[in-house]
Motif scaffolding. Structure first.
Motif, PDB file in Angstrom:
ATOM      1  N   HIS A  95      -7.332  -3.426   8.416  1.00  0.00           N
ATOM      2  CA  HIS A  95      -5.908  -3.762   7.743  1.00  0.00           C
ATOM      3  C   HIS A  95      -5.839  -2.905   6.721  1.00  0.00           C
ATOM      4  N   GLY A  96      -6.923  -2.478   5.822  1.00  0.00           N
ATOM      5  CA  GLY A  96      -6.769  -1.815   4.542  1.00  0.00           C
ATOM      6  C   GLY A  96      -6.935  -2.599   3.437  1.00  0.00           C
ATOM      7  N   ILE A  97      -7.467  -2.110   2.413  1.00  0.00           N
ATOM      8  CA  ILE A  97      -7.709  -2.897   1.166  1.00  0.00           C
ATOM      9  C   ILE A  97      -6.186  -3.042   0.525  1.00  0.00           C
ATOM     10  N   GLU A  98      -5.400  -2.181   0.538  1.00  0.00           N
ATOM     11  CA  GLU A  98      -4.144  -2.423  -0.059  1.00  0.00           C
ATOM     12  C   GLU A  98      -3.337  -3.297   0.505  1.00  0.00           C
ATOM     13  N   ARG A  99      -3.357  -3.499   1.955  1.00  0.00           N
ATOM     14  CA  ARG A  99      -2.582  -4.547   2.449  1.00  0.00           C
ATOM     15  C   ARG A  99      -3.025  -5.877   2.239  1.00  0.00           C
ATOM     16  N   LEU A 100      -4.363  -5.923   2.097  1.00  0.00           N
ATOM     17  CA  LEU A 100      -5.405  -7.377   1.913  1.00  0.00           C
ATOM     18  C   LEU A 100      -4.996  -7.650   0.396  1.00  0.00           C
ATOM     19  N   ALA A 101      -4.957  -6.740  -0.365  1.00  0.00           N
ATOM     20  CA  ALA A 101      -4.748  -7.026  -1.937  1.00  0.00           C
ATOM     21  C   ALA A 101      -3.243  -7.677  -2.109  1.00  0.00           C
ATOM     22  N   ARG A 102      -2.214  -6.967  -1.442  1.00  0.00           N
ATOM     23  CA  ARG A 102      -1.089  -7.058  -1.394  1.00  0.00           C
ATOM     24  C   ARG A 102      -0.668  -8.760  -1.030  1.00  0.00           C
ATOM     25  N   TYR A 103      -1.202  -9.169   0.123  1.00  0.00           N
ATOM     26  CA  TYR A 103      -1.206 -10.471   0.372  1.00  0.00           C
ATOM     27  C   TYR A 103      -1.842 -11.452  -0.314  1.00  0.00           C
ATOM     28  N   ALA A 104      -3.160 -11.093  -0.738  1.00  0.00           N
ATOM     29  CA  ALA A 104      -3.745 -12.141  -1.844  1.00  0.00           C
ATOM     30  C   ALA A 104      -2.923 -12.252  -2.985  1.00  0.00           C
ATOM     31  N   ILE A 105      -2.184 -11.003  -3.602  1.00  0.00           N
ATOM     32  CA  ILE A 105      -1.395 -11.229  -4.791  1.00  0.00           C
ATOM     33  C   ILE A 105      -0.229 -11.884  -4.675  1.00  0.00           C
ATOM     34  N   GLU A 106       0.287 -11.684  -3.470  1.00  0.00           N
ATOM     35  CA  GLU A 106       1.773 -12.531  -3.186  1.00  0.00           C
ATOM     36  C   GLU A 106       1.266 -14.178  -3.222  1.00  0.00           C
ATOM     37  N   GLN A 107      -0.078 -14.428  -2.627  1.00  0.00           N
ATOM     38  CA  GLN A 107      -0.399 -15.866  -2.586  1.00  0.00           C
ATOM     39  C   GLN A 107      -0.483 -16.322  -3.932  1.00  0.00           C
ATOM     40  N   CYS A 108      -1.141 -15.584  -4.683  1.00  0.00           N
ATOM     41  CA  CYS A 108      -1.662 -16.071  -5.949  1.00  0.00           C
ATOM     42  C   CYS A 108      -0.392 -16.297  -6.988  1.00  0.00           C
ATOM     43  N   SER A 109       0.441 -15.577  -6.831  1.00  0.00           N
ATOM     44  CA  SER A 109       1.763 -15.669  -7.459  1.00  0.00           C
ATOM     45  C   SER A 109       2.632 -16.867  -6.898  1.00  0.00           C
ATOM     46  N   GLN A 110       2.431 -17.529  -5.720  1.00  0.00           N
ATOM     47  CA  GLN A 110       3.183 -18.503  -5.378  1.00  0.00           C
ATOM     48  C   GLN A 110       2.382 -19.849  -5.497  1.00  0.00           C
ATOM     49  N   ARG A 111       1.331 -19.967  -5.764  1.00  0.00           N
ATOM     50  CA  ARG A 111       0.505 -21.077  -6.013  1.00  0.00           C
ATOM     51  C   ARG A 111      -1.002 -21.032  -6.814  1.00  0.00           C
ATOM     52  N   PRO A 152      -7.857 -16.880   6.499  1.00  0.00           N
ATOM     53  CA  PRO A 152      -6.984 -17.252   7.373  1.00  0.00           C
ATOM     54  C   PRO A 152      -5.697 -16.339   7.639  1.00  0.00           C
ATOM     55  N   GLY A 153      -5.119 -16.111   6.305  1.00  0.00           N
ATOM     56  CA  GLY A 153      -3.846 -15.294   6.131  1.00  0.00           C
ATOM     57  C   GLY A 153      -4.121 -14.018   6.511  1.00  0.00           C
ATOM     58  N   TRP A 154      -5.465 -13.590   5.906  1.00  0.00           N
ATOM     59  CA  TRP A 154      -5.838 -12.096   6.318  1.00  0.00           C
ATOM     60  C   TRP A 154      -5.829 -11.821   7.707  1.00  0.00           C
ATOM     61  N   ARG A 155      -6.328 -12.910   8.440  1.00  0.00           N
ATOM     62  CA  ARG A 155      -6.781 -12.641   9.885  1.00  0.00           C
ATOM     63  C   ARG A 155      -5.354 -12.760  10.613  1.00  0.00           C
ATOM     64  N   ASP A 156      -4.357 -13.327  10.004  1.00  0.00           N
ATOM     65  CA  ASP A 156      -3.151 -13.393  10.754  1.00  0.00           C
ATOM     66  C   ASP A 156      -1.997 -12.171  10.515  1.00  0.00           C
ATOM     67  N   LEU A 157      -2.525 -11.257   9.524  1.00  0.00           N
ATOM     68  CA  LEU A 157      -1.865 -10.151   9.188  1.00  0.00           C
ATOM     69  C   LEU A 157      -1.737  -9.135  10.352  1.00  0.00           C
ATOM     70  N   PRO A 158      -0.895  -8.408  10.710  1.00  0.00           N
ATOM     71  CA  PRO A 158      -0.968  -7.232  11.913  1.00  0.00           C
ATOM     72  C   PRO A 158      -1.855  -6.254  11.158  1.00  0.00           C
ATOM     73  N   PRO A 159      -2.412  -5.464  12.146  1.00  0.00           N
ATOM     74  CA  PRO A 159      -3.375  -4.389  11.677  1.00  0.00           C
ATOM     75  C   PRO A 159      -2.532  -3.279  10.934  1.00  0.00           C
ATOM     76  N   ALA A 160      -3.046  -2.620  10.189  1.00  0.00           N
ATOM     77  CA  ALA A 160      -2.588  -1.440   9.583  1.00  0.00           C
ATOM     78  C   ALA A 160      -1.928  -0.302  10.322  1.00  0.00           C
ATOM     79  N   PRO A 161      -0.830   0.167  10.369  1.00  0.00           N
ATOM     80  CA  PRO A 161      -0.292   1.007  11.552  1.00  0.00           C
ATOM     81  C   PRO A 161      -1.290   2.459  11.518  1.00  0.00           C
TER      82      PRO A 161
END
Length: 134
Positions: free
Chosen positions: A52-68, A78-87
């Motif tokens: 997936h790449g570091i940027e995509r994983l970090a972006r997901y984590a930061i979004e989750q942290c901003s919400q809760r 679990p959320g990282w596993r559900d992300l589509p792989p990087a193009p």
């Protein structure tokens, strides 16, 4: 250990391969997360970094942290596993199209009525200022 083999640190230490991911999340202001993952979890993180790449994983984590309120890095797995792989990288001669901005939300019917009323009132005010009649 053979060269290129995955080296895992003790559960409370970060493996070298995870340092850029954790640092990216920490620099975004989420530096109090606990990263005491088990060795098998670190193997999953390692695979996700490659797929997936570091940027995509970090972006997901930061979004989750901003919400809760999140305390543990394991929360993201679990959320990282559900992300589509990087193009895949662009093949030679193929160019990316510019990204279109997402359309804004459509106004609610109530907002549309309010805006229409304001427009009518603005027109009437303009006519009165100009000396016209309504």
């Amino acid at each position: 250990m053979p060269e290129g083999a995955l080296e895992l640190a003790a559960p409370t230490n970060l493996p070298d391969f995870a340092r850029p991911l954790v640092d990216t999340i920490s620099r975004a202001g989420y530096d109090t997360l606990r990263w005491n993952l088990k060795p098998n979890d670190w193997l999953i993180v390692h695979a996700l970094i490659h797929s997936h790449g570091i940027e995509r994983l970090a972006r997901y984590a930061i979004e989750q942290c901003s919400q809760r309120q999140i305390s543990y890095g394991k929360y993201f797995l679990p959320g990282w596993r559900d992300l589509p792989p990087a193009p895949a990288p662009d093949p030679e001669g193929v160019h990316r199209l510019p990204v279109r901005p997402a359309p804004g939300p459509a106004p609610s019917p109530q907002a549309a009525r309010r805006n229409a009323s304001r427009n009518v009132l603005d027109q009437l005010a303009d006519q009165l200022r100009a000396g016209g009649t309504a």
